[in-house]
Each structure stands twice: as structure tokens, then as C-alpha cells.
Design an enzyme around this catalytic site. Structure first.
Site, PDB file in Angstrom:
ATOM      1  N   ASP A  50       0.843  -1.199   0.000  1.00 36.70           N
ATOM      2  CA  ASP A  50       0.000   0.000   0.000  1.00 36.70           C
ATOM      3  C   ASP A  50       0.881   1.253   0.000  1.00 36.70           C
ATOM      4  O   ASP A  50       0.367   2.381  -0.016  1.00 36.70           O
ATOM      5  CB  ASP A  50      -1.014  -0.008   1.154  1.00 36.70           C
ATOM      6  CG  ASP A  50      -0.345  -0.085   2.516  1.00 36.70           C
ATOM      7  OD1 ASP A  50       0.897  -0.191   2.587  1.00 36.70           O
ATOM      8  OD2 ASP A  50      -1.083  -0.033   3.526  1.00 36.70           O
ATOM      9  N   LYS A 119      -1.376  -9.311   2.819  1.00 35.56           N
ATOM     10  CA  LYS A 119      -0.593  -8.887   4.000  1.00 35.56           C
ATOM     11  C   LYS A 119      -1.447  -7.937   4.828  1.00 35.56           C
ATOM     12  O   LYS A 119      -2.168  -7.096   4.278  1.00 35.56           O
ATOM     13  CB  LYS A 119       0.708  -8.198   3.572  1.00 35.56           C
ATOM     14  CG  LYS A 119       1.513  -7.676   4.765  1.00 35.56           C
ATOM     15  CD  LYS A 119       2.967  -7.365   4.429  1.00 35.56           C
ATOM     16  CE  LYS A 119       3.187  -6.027   3.778  1.00 35.56           C
ATOM     17  NZ  LYS A 119       2.752  -4.874   4.578  1.00 35.56           N
ATOM     18  N   GLU A 188       9.030  -4.277  10.568  1.00 27.46           N
ATOM     19  CA  GLU A 188       9.484  -2.991  10.031  1.00 27.46           C
ATOM     20  C   GLU A 188      10.063  -2.108  11.125  1.00 27.46           C
ATOM     21  O   GLU A 188       9.421  -1.861  12.153  1.00 27.46           O
ATOM     22  CB  GLU A 188       8.311  -2.282   9.323  1.00 27.46           C
ATOM     23  CG  GLU A 188       8.718  -0.936   8.743  1.00 27.46           C
ATOM     24  CD  GLU A 188       7.731  -0.377   7.726  1.00 27.46           C
ATOM     25  OE1 GLU A 188       6.756  -1.069   7.367  1.00 27.46           O
ATOM     26  OE2 GLU A 188       7.947   0.773   7.296  1.00 27.46           O
TER      27      GLU A 188
HETATM   28  O1  KIV Z   1       3.570  -1.110   1.663  1.00 34.05           O
HETATM   29  C1  KIV Z   1       4.745  -1.492   1.695  1.00 34.05           C
HETATM   30  O2  KIV Z   1       5.552  -1.210   0.790  1.00 34.05           O
HETATM   31  C2  KIV Z   1       5.182  -2.293   2.830  1.00 34.05           C
HETATM   32  C3  KIV Z   1       6.650  -2.555   2.963  1.00 34.05           C
HETATM   33  C4  KIV Z   1       7.340  -1.356   3.451  1.00 34.05           C
HETATM   34  C5  KIV Z   1       6.924  -3.741   3.825  1.00 34.05           C
HETATM   35  O3  KIV Z   1       4.393  -2.694   3.614  1.00 34.05           O
END
Ligand code: KIV
Length: 270
Positions: A50, A119, A188
């Protein structure tokens, strides 16, 4: 031990890679052309993050991106990919606090984009949604530590879980997510020592971003590692190219060539 060659990356392949000590490579992508290059280069996992809200749409946070927009990006990526596992971020507001809505959102992502997994950010707070999505046979990747969808709760993008209480909760959340059945967890921007502890405490692969080297794999945002974004320079970011300069130079040259009638020349016309 000899490294296995995976023709197609599955959640099982990632699990095996952790057992064999092979590190997992993961980058974001949001469109067909970039995903095609990335997949052909041999990346293991493509995350349709996202972060598209930031790097593709120019929003300050990841909150505004919609489910329809994520499905658009993800379906573009899926059309490009032959080998990598494609994981799609569930956007803010599509899974928190309502597990029925969460399942509907995840089903839309899987059906309409053809992605391979979703995710989700958070631990115990989203357990019911995670469980319900998993019960439909949809693989889930967790995301703990700095969770950008909660930026207004944290107030900053600084390192998370430096204090013992937050570190303890993070470790418990990782174990809970594993128990629920997620196939992997992103950590993260947390202390490297804590990331190591989490990685050693769970059997599923842990992918880090700003979480040090003692995890099972690494992820970065493609536009950042290619050096296309100039205004984002956290310590954990390694730039593998300076595409900002290369692209700026190419654009300037093109503009010059058009203005001076150098382009198109005789061989570039019919
Ligand atoms: O949205 C994204 O790019 C992420 C990464 C930073 C893991 O969640």
C-alpha cells in the site's frame, strides 16, 4: 547443503528456504512493466504494497489508497509474473474491527487480482480477521513493528519497540500470528536484536525492513532502492541505483532534442 532451485515460489518454498538458511528477497512493485523486470531478475516475493499510496499516487500516508486501487495495481503485477509469489497489502479500513468485511476484502483481492496472498498490519487486535481469512484458504503475511496504517496513533515514523513493554507485545504478537497460521511476518523498523529474537522464536520466515541482518529475508520499496525517490533517506535504505539522476538526464536530453529539431532524425521517420 545444496540450494534448491524453485521454479515457482510458494508459501511452502519460503518455509523451506528458512529451514535451509537461504535468505528470501522481496521488493515492492505496482505495475506490469516493473514487475516483469523484477520477476525476470529472480526476486522471490513481490509485494504489491500500500506504499503505492505514497510512491504511485503521491499521498503523504498509506491510508487513502482504496481496495479497488490495490486490486488494479495487483492485477497489473500478476499479469507480469511467472515465478515470484505475489503478496497484496490489504488497505487501511478493509479488515480492522470487522472480520466479515475482512474476509470479503481478501476474497475480492484474490478473485479480482489473482494475487497469491494478502498482507495485514497488526497483531492481537486483528486476530479475528486473520483467522477468518485463513479459514477461507487465503495465505496471510503479518506485519509488525512500524505499521504505517497506524501512523496517526504513533505520531512518527521512528523506530518501534525500543521499550521493553512494546518489544514484549511484538514478540507475543509474532507468536500469536504464527499460531493462527500466517505463513510469514514482515518486521518494520525495530531494533536488530529484537528482530533476531523474533526470527529465532518462530518457524515461519521473518522478512525485515530496517530490522537488521538476523532475519530470514529483506524487503525494500522498489522506488526507494532504485533511487527514484530523493526525499526519503532512512538509515536502513540502501540505494542500488540513482535512477532519479539517470531519468532526469534522459528527460532533459529529450527536451533539448525536440527543441533543437535533433529528434526525430531521418532514420526515425517514415
Ligand atoms: O507497503 C509497503 O511497501 C510495505 C513494505 C514497506 C513492507 O508494507
Amino acid at each position: 547443503m545444496e540450494k534448491k532451485h524453485y521454479k515457482k515460489i510458494t508459501t511452502k518454498a519460503l518455509f523451506d528456504m528458512k529451514q535451509q538458511g537461504e535468505k528470501i528477497s522481496m521488493l515492492t512493485a505496482y505495475d506490469y512493466t516493473m514487475a516483469r523486470i523484477l520477476d525476470a531478475a529472480g526476486i522471490d516475493v513481490i509485494l504489491v504494497g500500500d506504499s503505492a499510496s505514497n510512491v504511485m499516487a503521491g499521498h503523504e500516508t498509506t491510508l487513502p489508497i482504496t481496495l479497488d486501487q490495490m486490486i488494479y495495481h495487483a492485477s497489473s503485477v500478476v499479469r507480469a509474473v511467472e515465478r515470484a509469489l505475489v503478496v497484496v497489502d490489504m488497505p487501511f479500513g478493509t479488515y480492522q474491527g470487522n472480520s466479515k468485511k475482512a474476509l470479503e476484502s481478501a476474497i475480492r483481492i484474490m478473485k479480482e487480482s489473482g494475487g497469491h496472498a494478502v498482507k495485514m498490519e497488526g497483531g492481537a487486535e486483528i486476530a479475528e480477521s486473520v483467522e477468518r481469512i485463513l479459514s477461507a484458504g487465503i495465505p496471510v503475511m503479518g506485519h509488525l513493528g512500524l505499521t504505517p496504517q497506524s501512523i496517526y496513533k504513533f505520531g512518527t515514523y521512528t523506530v518501534r519497540a525500543k521499550e521493553e513493554k512494546e518489544a514484549k507485545k511484538l514478540l507475543e504478537d509474532a507468536k500469536l500470528l504464527e499460531e493462527l497460521g500466517v505463513f510469514s511476518i514482515v518486521l518494520e523498523k525495530i531494533p536488530a536484536q529484537l528482530a533476531k529474537q523474533v526470527t529465532e522464536s518462530v518457524r515461519i520466515p521473518v522478512i525485515g525492513i530496517g530490522a537488521g541482518p538476523n532475519v530470514d529475508g529483506q524487503v525494500l520499496v522498489m522506488h526507494d532502492m532504485l533511487g527514484m525517490t530523493k526525499d526519503f533517506s532512512p538509515r536502513f535504505l540502501r540505494r542500488y541505483a540513482d535512477l532519479h539522476s539517470i531519468m532526469t538526464q534522459a528527460f532533459k536530453q529529450y527536451i533539448r532534442d525536440v527543441k533543437t529539431l535533433d529528434f526525430p532524425n531521418e532514420s526515425e521517420q517514415y
